[in-house]
Design an enzyme around this catalytic site. Structure first.
Site, PDB file in Angstrom:
ATOM      1  N   LYS A 245      12.544  15.116 -15.310  1.00 53.38           N
ATOM      2  CA  LYS A 245      12.752  13.668 -15.002  1.00 53.38           C
ATOM      3  C   LYS A 245      11.928  13.233 -14.030  1.00 53.38           C
ATOM      4  CE  LYS A 245      15.025  11.869 -11.771  1.00 53.38           C
ATOM      5  NZ  LYS A 245      14.433  10.589 -11.475  1.00 53.38           N
TER       6      LYS A 245
ATOM      7  N   GLU B 258      10.040  22.206  -3.700  1.00 54.40           N
ATOM      8  CA  GLU B 258       8.800  21.750  -2.963  1.00 54.40           C
ATOM      9  C   GLU B 258       8.732  20.458  -2.229  1.00 54.40           C
ATOM     10  OE1 GLU B 258       6.053  23.853  -3.018  1.00 54.40           O
ATOM     11  OE2 GLU B 258       6.869  25.045  -4.610  1.00 54.40           O
TER      12      GLU B 258
ATOM     13  N   CYS C 292       2.009  15.598   0.072  1.00 54.21           N
ATOM     14  CA  CYS C 292       2.918  16.424   0.510  1.00 54.21           C
ATOM     15  C   CYS C 292       2.112  17.418   1.628  1.00 54.21           C
ATOM     16  CB  CYS C 292       3.879  17.197  -0.262  1.00 54.21           C
ATOM     17  SG  CYS C 292       2.677  18.246  -1.710  1.00 54.21           S
TER      18      CYS C 292
ATOM     19  N   GLU D 281       7.535  13.047   8.576  1.00 50.60           N
ATOM     20  CA  GLU D 281       6.584  12.705   7.280  1.00 50.60           C
ATOM     21  C   GLU D 281       6.426  11.374   7.330  1.00 50.60           C
ATOM     22  OE1 GLU D 281       7.681  13.920   3.209  1.00 50.60           O
ATOM     23  OE2 GLU D 281       5.671  14.824   3.378  1.00 50.60           O
TER      24      GLU D 281
END
Ligand code: NAD
Length: 498
Positions: free
Chosen positions: A178, A253, A287, A386
């Site tokens: 997906k 992750e 990331c 983040e």
């Protein structure tokens, strides 16, 4: 407008009820592709196809060499269409063509590596165990886990698909992939390449739909054995909870807030450009980006002046133009989030050294200027959370121990870097950083042969390398008795008496 369908059980098909959604080009804010939009029922169909392909199909029983051959076919197909798919991904995601063209090249090379690993994988090995209570031979057999649900983000759409499919297929699993809601097109292009290969039908299924519907169906379905997820820590937490209901294997992750430390003896020409590359590559939407820059009090002013000067040379504009270094962010929502973080930094006492707003002359598109904030403390929100945009925060350190302490003062632990002419000294610092990857005098370069993943809240498990491939296997212990004599089996006495 480009049109895409779902890919289920080896067929391109509409979603139930003919539902579709438009993909918006982040550079123009206009729809550019129409994609069939899956709901729960379509997801269940895809899961059922993958289950059947695993339980009844030839894929998991094929020889490792045959599986490798098919992975190489897919890699060659990707190579042949790489320019076309790079342009598609740029329109879907806003990533500059410089970046997406590189992603296609790396994606194809990575698939070839997984093909190579498929052949080399030690599926059956004899192990030595202590001969107690009795003589036996012992084997480890590695097998595919089964049906893998793979949920990926929008920042590296094609590469993330390759990172997930490669190891899963190399080890004989079947898959429901997906892609992110905003960026499904390159994965659906990959589905066309897969469809043209010799991969048995139903082994790979690609659906486009929301996390709330399709993603949650994948995480809770009893027909799925493993969920591999790349995305935010917040959604990763939810996925782990959902998967717990059926005790699925989970690899995550997740996010990062990686520390980039410039030591005083660094080659500054290299460290300045490398630090900007580490943070502003793909508008900071990676990331592992080095978003917290640690510099000594002595070198701070010189380094900031040079960072600002180099940042001003970066061209912001149409991501399809090879001259653009910075494209738009993925969405208006992401742009507002990033601008909100910049404001929060200023509210907490940071100063904007360069950037800080939407660029002038680009009224359309979700652009934000590459931004450097100084006077930042590691405890501020901009240094702890983040941001996932082009925002570099600069933090002063007193000495190396102080830099390492602040680098590790984060809930994340994904990437990081150290810059120094003395590589041994840099390695000593790297070893003390609690993070999955540390670059010395470089940034972002991931090796397909080396495991990548996070410490702390950056994730569970690894991708790449043998560690990453083994995440897609179950290990079975086969014990073969060598006593061959009922009378000698004294341990049966535990049941039958002496
Ligand atoms: P996201 O977490 O919002 O979405 C990722 C995927 O999860 C999408 O496909 C989304 O549809 C799906 N999803 C959302 N809610 C779900 C739910 N409740 N159940 C199941 N699936 C759900 O992340 P994003 O905004 O697409 O990507 C950015 C994030 O990804 C950043 O945090 C970044 O650090 C992280 N990321 C990590 C890595 C890594 O390797 N560690 C790599 C790339 C991106």
């Amino acid at each position: 407008m480009q049109e895409y369908k779902l890919y289920i059980d080896g067929k391109f098909c509409d979603a139930e009820g003919g539902k579709t959604a438009d993909s918006i080009n982040p550079a123009t804010e206009e729809p550019w592709a129409k994609i069939a939009r899956a709901g729960r029922v379509d997801t269940q169909r895809a899961i059922a196809a993958a289950r059947k392909a695993f339980d009844e199909g030839p894929w998991r029983r094929m020889s490792q060499a045959d599986r490798a051959k098919i992975l190489n076919q897919i890699a060659a197909g990707l190579e042949a269409k790489s320019q076309e798919i790079a342009a598609i991904e740029t329109q879907d995601s806003g990533g500059t063509i410089r970046k997406t063209a590189g992603d296609m090249m790396f994606g194809a090379a990575q698939l070839k590596y997984f093909a190579e690993m498929a052949e080399k994988l030690p599926l059956m090995e004899e192990i030595q165990v202590p001969q107690f209570p009795a003589q036996s031979k012992n084997y480890l057999q590695r097998e595919a886990i089964g049906v893998c649900g793979q949920i990926i983000p929008w920042n590296f759409p094609l590469m993330m698909a390759v990172w997930k499919l490669g190891p899963a297929l190399a080890t004989g699993n079947t898959v429901v992939l997906k892609p992110a809601t905003d960026t499904p097109c390159s994965a659906l292009e990959l589905a066309k390449i897969i469809d043209a290969s010799d991969l048995p039908k139903g082994v790979v299924n690609v659906i486009h739909g929301s996390g709330a519907e399709c993603g949650e169906e994948i995480c809770t379905s009893p027909l799925i054995d493993k969920v591999a997820f790349t995305g935010s820590t917040e959604v990763g937490r939810r996925i782990q909870q959902l998967a717990a209901g059926t005790i699925k294997k989970v690899t995550l992750e997740l996010g990062g807030k990686s520390a980039n430390i410039i030591l005083d003896d660094a080659d500054l020409d290299m460290a300045i450009d490398g630090s900007l590359f580490g943070c502003f590559f793909h508008q900071g939407q990676a990331c592992e980006s080095g978003t917290r820059l640690f510099v000594s009090e002595a070198k701070h002013d010189e380094i900031v002046a040079r960072l600002v000067e180099r940042t001003k040379t970066l061209t912001i504009g149409d991501p399809l133009d090879f001259n653009s270094a910075q494209g738009p962010l993925i969405s208006a929502r992401q742009r507002e989030t990033v601008l909100g973080y910049i404001k929060s930094g200023v509210d907490e006492g940071a100063k904007v050294a360069v950037g800080g707003k939407r660029p002038e002359g680009l009224p359309k598109g979700y652009y934000v200027e590459p931004t450097i904030l100084t006077d930042v403390k590691n405890s501020m929100k901009v240094a702890q959370e983040e941001i996932f945009g082009p925002v570099l925060v600069v933090i002063k350190y007193k000495n190396i121990d102080d830099a390492i302490r602040m680098a590790n003062d984060s809930i994340y632990g994904l990437g990081g870097a150290v810059w120094s002419k003395d590589k041994e000294k840099a390695t000593v610092v790297a070893k003390q950083m609690r993070t999955g990857t540390v670059w010395i005098n470089d940034y972002h370069l991931l090796s397909v042969a080396a495991p990548f993943g996070g410490y702390k809240q950056s994730g569970i498990g690894r991708e790449f390398g043998m560690e990453g491939i083994l995440e897609y296997t179950e290990v079975k212990h086969i014990h073969v008795d060598q006593v061959d004599n009922r009378a000698a089996k004294f341990w049966y006495g535990a049941l039958f008496g002496a």
